[in-house]
Write a protein that holds these residues in place. Sequence first.
Motif, PDB file in Angstrom:
ATOM      1  N   ALA A  17       0.875  -1.176   0.000  1.00 25.26           N
ATOM      2  CA  ALA A  17       0.000   0.000   0.000  1.00 25.26           C
ATOM      3  C   ALA A  17       0.905   1.216   0.000  1.00 25.26           C
ATOM      4  O   ALA A  17       2.085   1.112   0.351  1.00 25.26           O
ATOM      5  CB  ALA A  17      -0.888   0.019   1.250  1.00 25.26           C
ATOM      6  N   ASP A  21      -1.848   4.250   3.046  1.00 26.12           N
ATOM      7  CA  ASP A  21      -2.670   3.041   2.995  1.00 26.12           C
ATOM      8  C   ASP A  21      -3.656   3.044   1.831  1.00 26.12           C
ATOM      9  O   ASP A  21      -4.684   2.372   1.892  1.00 26.12           O
ATOM     10  CB  ASP A  21      -3.403   2.804   4.335  1.00 26.12           C
ATOM     11  N   SER A  53      -4.352  -5.017  11.970  1.00 27.43           N
ATOM     12  CA  SER A  53      -5.450  -4.059  12.144  1.00 27.43           C
ATOM     13  C   SER A  53      -5.514  -3.013  11.032  1.00 27.43           C
ATOM     14  O   SER A  53      -6.598  -2.530  10.697  1.00 27.43           O
ATOM     15  CB  SER A  53      -5.310  -3.361  13.495  1.00 27.43           C
ATOM     16  N   PHE A  78      -5.326  -9.208  14.272  1.00 25.44           N
ATOM     17  CA  PHE A  78      -4.309  -8.918  15.283  1.00 25.44           C
ATOM     18  C   PHE A  78      -4.328  -7.424  15.589  1.00 25.44           C
ATOM     19  O   PHE A  78      -4.121  -6.595  14.706  1.00 25.44           O
ATOM     20  CB  PHE A  78      -2.924  -9.345  14.785  1.00 25.44           C
TER      21      PHE A  78
HETATM   22  N1  LIG Z   1      -1.676  -5.201  -1.755  1.00 19.32           N
HETATM   23  C1  LIG Z   1      -2.427  -6.076  -1.107  1.00 19.32           C
HETATM   24  O1  LIG Z   1      -2.916  -7.064  -1.667  1.00 19.32           O
HETATM   25  C2  LIG Z   1      -2.625  -5.871   0.375  1.00 19.32           C
HETATM   26  C3  LIG Z   1      -2.796  -6.962   1.199  1.00 19.32           C
HETATM   27  C4  LIG Z   1      -2.903  -6.751   2.557  1.00 19.32           C
HETATM   28  C5  LIG Z   1      -2.866  -5.476   3.067  1.00 19.32           C
HETATM   29  N2  LIG Z   1      -2.729  -4.423   2.228  1.00 19.32           N
HETATM   30  C6  LIG Z   1      -2.627  -3.057   2.754  1.00 19.32           C
HETATM   31  O2  LIG Z   1      -1.302  -2.904   3.237  1.00 19.32           O
HETATM   32  C7  LIG Z   1      -1.302  -2.121   4.431  1.00 19.32           C
HETATM   33  C8  LIG Z   1      -0.710  -2.958   5.553  1.00 19.32           C
HETATM   34  O3  LIG Z   1      -0.633  -2.186   6.689  1.00 19.32           O
HETATM   35  P1  LIG Z   1       0.458  -2.478   7.852  1.00 19.32           P
HETATM   36  O4  LIG Z   1       1.799  -2.593   7.248  1.00 19.32           O
HETATM   37  O5  LIG Z   1       0.205  -1.458   8.909  1.00 19.32           O
HETATM   38  O6  LIG Z   1       0.099  -3.932   8.405  1.00 19.32           O
HETATM   39  P2  LIG Z   1      -1.126  -4.649   9.138  1.00 19.32           P
HETATM   40  O7  LIG Z   1      -0.607  -6.006   9.482  1.00 19.32           O
HETATM   41  O8  LIG Z   1      -2.374  -4.600   8.338  1.00 19.32           O
HETATM   42  O9  LIG Z   1      -1.384  -3.821  10.494  1.00 19.32           O
HETATM   43  C9  LIG Z   1      -0.345  -3.645  11.424  1.00 19.32           C
HETATM   44  C10 LIG Z   1      -0.954  -3.444  12.805  1.00 19.32           C
HETATM   45  O10 LIG Z   1      -1.566  -4.664  13.264  1.00 19.32           O
HETATM   46  C11 LIG Z   1      -1.393  -4.770  14.688  1.00 19.32           C
HETATM   47  N3  LIG Z   1      -0.571  -5.939  14.965  1.00 19.32           N
HETATM   48  C12 LIG Z   1       0.374  -6.510  14.151  1.00 19.32           C
HETATM   49  N4  LIG Z   1       0.902  -7.594  14.729  1.00 19.32           N
HETATM   50  C13 LIG Z   1       0.282  -7.728  15.922  1.00 19.32           C
HETATM   51  C14 LIG Z   1       0.389  -8.676  16.979  1.00 19.32           C
HETATM   52  N5  LIG Z   1       1.253  -9.707  16.939  1.00 19.32           N
HETATM   53  N6  LIG Z   1      -0.435  -8.535  18.056  1.00 19.32           N
HETATM   54  C15 LIG Z   1      -1.327  -7.510  18.107  1.00 19.32           C
HETATM   55  N7  LIG Z   1      -1.449  -6.573  17.141  1.00 19.32           N
HETATM   56  C16 LIG Z   1      -0.660  -6.681  16.068  1.00 19.32           C
HETATM   57  C17 LIG Z   1      -0.703  -3.467  15.145  1.00 19.32           C
HETATM   58  O11 LIG Z   1      -1.672  -2.450  15.336  1.00 19.32           O
HETATM   59  P3  LIG Z   1      -2.551  -2.100  16.659  1.00 19.32           P
HETATM   60  O12 LIG Z   1      -2.130  -3.007  17.762  1.00 19.32           O
HETATM   61  O13 LIG Z   1      -2.258  -0.663  16.934  1.00 19.32           O
HETATM   62  O14 LIG Z   1      -3.978  -2.289  16.233  1.00 19.32           O
HETATM   63  C18 LIG Z   1       0.061  -3.085  13.878  1.00 19.32           C
HETATM   64  O15 LIG Z   1       0.393  -1.709  13.831  1.00 19.32           O
HETATM   65  C19 LIG Z   1      -2.758  -1.716   4.668  1.00 19.32           C
HETATM   66  O16 LIG Z   1      -2.993  -0.458   4.082  1.00 19.32           O
HETATM   67  C20 LIG Z   1      -3.554  -2.774   3.909  1.00 19.32           C
HETATM   68  O17 LIG Z   1      -4.811  -2.301   3.475  1.00 19.32           O
HETATM   69  C21 LIG Z   1      -2.591  -4.592   0.898  1.00 19.32           C
END
Ligand SMILES: NC(=O)c1ccc[n+]([C@@H]2O[C@H](COP(=O)([O-])OP(=O)(O)OC[C@H]3O[C@@H](n4cnc5c(N)ncnc54)[C@H](OP(=O)(O)O)[C@@H]3O)[C@@H](O)[C@H]2O)c1
Length: 179
Positions: A17, A21, A53, A78
Amino acid sequence: MTSYIYYTATTLDGFLADPNDSLDWLMTQPIDNDGPFAIADLMATVGVTVMGSTTYEWLLRHLGDDPWPYPEQRTFVFTHRDLAVVHPSIELIAGTPAEHRARIEEAADDLGVWVVGGGHLAAQFASAGMLDEMVVSYAPVVLGAGRPLFTGQFDFELLETAQNRAFLIGRYRVVGPRG
Ligand SMILES: NC(=O)c1ccc[n+]([C@@H]2O[C@H](COP(=O)([O-])OP(=O)(O)OC[C@H]3O[C@@H](n4cnc5c(N)ncnc54)[C@H](OP(=O)(O)O)[C@@H]3O)[C@@H](O)[C@H]2O)c1
């Protein structure tokens, strides 16, 4: 043995992304929904989806009036936060993937687990030995910055390639952490 697959799309420079995002770069690409590595083929094989998340909140923002897209699967989000739960199949969890392995695999039953993303969550699953394959669809776009495809240092083995319209697709076996 439950199989875990990280199935995702990425830019050529390895972003899921953009820094805000946004997936605009992805949604504008031509794809054949009945072509190679179509999402419907994946969904027929998975009983559980797991996601971080940010990914979950992206889905919520873009649902509009549409229903939750994965009602047939159990979804584990998560997060350390108390997010809105929009369907009974969704559960918020925190901690390492290994801590939740038994319940994830019980929920998957005889089916697989789709690790939706993001990249650090996928790496957490890989580090726990809970990632078997990665299927990456490369879009013909370079963003220069954004959310990473994967974090950490891992080796993969290329098993298969395909093209679906704009996308070059690679299917990889997760070999393990480097070094
Ligand atoms: N291109 C595609 O096909 C594709 C696929 C998937 C995602 N995406 C996009 O890519 C971006 C991914 O975002 P991102 O890098 O921030 O990753 P993410 O995995 O979607 O979110 C990361 C958040 O998840 C929570 N988290 C992660 N591991 C955890 C654990 N072990 N225990 C508890 N909470 C945990 C934490 O937030 P909190 O604890 O603060 O809630 C962390 O900041 C998004 O914009 C999504 O829409 C695109």
